[in-house]
Scaffold this active site. Structure first.
Site, PDB file in Angstrom:
ATOM      1  N   GLU A 153     -43.725  60.024  -6.367  1.00 42.41           N
ATOM      2  CA  GLU A 153     -43.184  60.107  -5.004  1.00 42.41           C
ATOM      3  C   GLU A 153     -42.397  58.851  -4.661  1.00 42.41           C
ATOM      4  O   GLU A 153     -41.302  58.914  -4.098  1.00 42.41           O
ATOM      5  CB  GLU A 153     -44.319  60.282  -3.988  1.00 42.41           C
ATOM      6  CG  GLU A 153     -45.104  61.564  -4.144  1.00 42.41           C
ATOM      7  CD  GLU A 153     -46.305  61.414  -5.073  1.00 42.41           C
ATOM      8  OE1 GLU A 153     -46.200  60.680  -6.085  1.00 42.41           O
ATOM      9  OE2 GLU A 153     -47.338  62.027  -4.794  1.00 42.41           O
ATOM     10  N   CYS A 196     -48.161  56.099  -1.255  1.00 40.71           N
ATOM     11  CA  CYS A 196     -46.967  56.955  -1.156  1.00 40.71           C
ATOM     12  C   CYS A 196     -46.825  57.519   0.250  1.00 40.71           C
ATOM     13  O   CYS A 196     -45.711  57.641   0.779  1.00 40.71           O
ATOM     14  CB  CYS A 196     -47.022  58.081  -2.189  1.00 40.71           C
ATOM     15  SG  CYS A 196     -46.780  57.488  -3.880  1.00 40.71           S
ATOM     16  N   CYS A 237     -45.931  55.741  -8.923  1.00 43.39           N
ATOM     17  CA  CYS A 237     -46.095  57.184  -8.665  1.00 43.39           C
ATOM     18  C   CYS A 237     -44.736  57.877  -8.601  1.00 43.39           C
ATOM     19  O   CYS A 237     -43.716  57.268  -8.257  1.00 43.39           O
ATOM     20  CB  CYS A 237     -46.788  57.408  -7.323  1.00 43.39           C
ATOM     21  SG  CYS A 237     -48.501  56.893  -7.261  1.00 43.39           S
ATOM     22  N   CYS A 273     -50.928  59.900  -2.994  1.00 39.41           N
ATOM     23  CA  CYS A 273     -51.849  58.790  -2.731  1.00 39.41           C
ATOM     24  C   CYS A 273     -51.485  58.122  -1.401  1.00 39.41           C
ATOM     25  O   CYS A 273     -50.404  58.345  -0.831  1.00 39.41           O
ATOM     26  CB  CYS A 273     -51.824  57.784  -3.880  1.00 39.41           C
ATOM     27  SG  CYS A 273     -50.395  56.687  -3.865  1.00 39.41           S
ATOM     28  N   GLU A 315     -45.568  55.102 -16.115  1.00 37.64           N
ATOM     29  CA  GLU A 315     -46.697  54.190 -16.331  1.00 37.64           C
ATOM     30  C   GLU A 315     -46.290  53.030 -17.231  1.00 37.64           C
ATOM     31  O   GLU A 315     -45.198  53.004 -17.798  1.00 37.64           O
ATOM     32  CB  GLU A 315     -47.868  54.984 -16.912  1.00 37.64           C
ATOM     33  CG  GLU A 315     -48.359  56.045 -15.928  1.00 37.64           C
ATOM     34  CD  GLU A 315     -49.600  56.793 -16.401  1.00 37.64           C
ATOM     35  OE1 GLU A 315     -50.001  56.640 -17.581  1.00 37.64           O
ATOM     36  OE2 GLU A 315     -50.163  57.533 -15.572  1.00 37.64           O
TER      37      GLU A 315
HETATM   38  N1  THU Z   1     -49.680  59.646  -9.393  1.00 34.93           N
HETATM   39  C1  THU Z   1     -48.508  60.028  -8.825  1.00 34.93           C
HETATM   40  O1  THU Z   1     -47.450  59.972  -9.445  1.00 34.93           O
HETATM   41  N2  THU Z   1     -48.538  60.474  -7.561  1.00 34.93           N
HETATM   42  C2  THU Z   1     -49.658  60.547  -6.794  1.00 34.93           C
HETATM   43  O2  THU Z   1     -49.571  60.879  -5.622  1.00 34.93           O
HETATM   44  C3  THU Z   1     -50.948  60.230  -7.360  1.00 34.93           C
HETATM   45  C4  THU Z   1     -50.952  59.667  -8.721  1.00 34.93           C
HETATM   46  C5  THU Z   1     -49.656  59.158 -10.774  1.00 34.93           C
HETATM   47  C6  THU Z   1     -49.968  57.700 -10.916  1.00 34.93           C
HETATM   48  C7  THU Z   1     -50.457  57.658 -12.337  1.00 34.93           C
HETATM   49  O3  THU Z   1     -49.341  57.561 -13.200  1.00 34.93           O
HETATM   50  C8  THU Z   1     -51.099  59.009 -12.564  1.00 34.93           C
HETATM   51  O4  THU Z   1     -50.602  59.846 -11.534  1.00 34.93           O
HETATM   52  C9  THU Z   1     -52.593  58.996 -12.513  1.00 34.93           C
HETATM   53  O5  THU Z   1     -53.080  58.419 -11.372  1.00 34.93           O
END
Ligand code: THU
Length: 157
Positions: free
Chosen positions: A75, A115, A73, A112, A64
């Protein structure tokens, strides 16, 4: 006019012990990757591991940033690293582990939409199905191909 239905097939495992060793190994790599997550804003920590056709495993975790759209993310972090390290090598499977404060939700962590779209493109250029494994405390789901998590994939190439 036709009324059509779409069926999605996936396998549910009660625990890692039920999985074949290759899949279990990939999920364990995703668990280790989750420890590297940098998520001071959402406190939702995700790890992902990609198995390449040559046997290599490439991991990633969500990263982040205070300027939130700049984060990524787990993935996509893993897949982009895999694409950069092993250009031209197909991706066979991706495993995902996620939960708040380095924990794990009871129901599997689902990727998500962005991804899923990236998975779809790597599956296409790899010319073979890419499995998607989503891990939860109460169940683990394995989808044999990206089409099963992203029906009607956008395809312009
Ligand atoms: N996030 C992922 O890393 N993968 C996903 O498939 C969904 C969300 C992360 C993004 C963000 O850093 C945190 O989870 C909250 O949304």
């Amino acid at each position: 006019m036709k009324d059509r239905k779409l069926e999605i097939h996936y396998t549910e495992y009660a625990s890692l012990d039920e999985m074949d060793p290759q899949d279990r190994n990939l999920v364990e790599a995703a668990f280790r990757a989750q420890r590297t997550s940098y998520a001071p804003y959402s406190h939702f920590n995700v790890g992902a591991a990609v198995l390449m056709e040559n046997g290599a495993i490439v991991t990633g975790s969500n990263q982040e940033n205070a300027a939130s759209p700049s984060g990524l993310c787990a993935e996509r972090t893993a897949m982009f690293a895999a694409g950069a390290q092993y250009p031209g090598i197909p991706m066979v499977a991706i495993a995902i582990v996620g939960g708040p404060d380095f924990g794990i939700c009871d129901s599997p962590a689902t990727p998500c939409g962005a991804c899923r779209q990236v998975m779809a493109e790597y599956q296409k250029i790899g010319k073979r199905p890419m499995a998607v494994i989503m891990t939860g405390g109460g169940a683990i789901w394995k989808f044999d191909r990206v089409d099963d998590v992203l029906p009607f994939i956008f395809d312009s190439i």
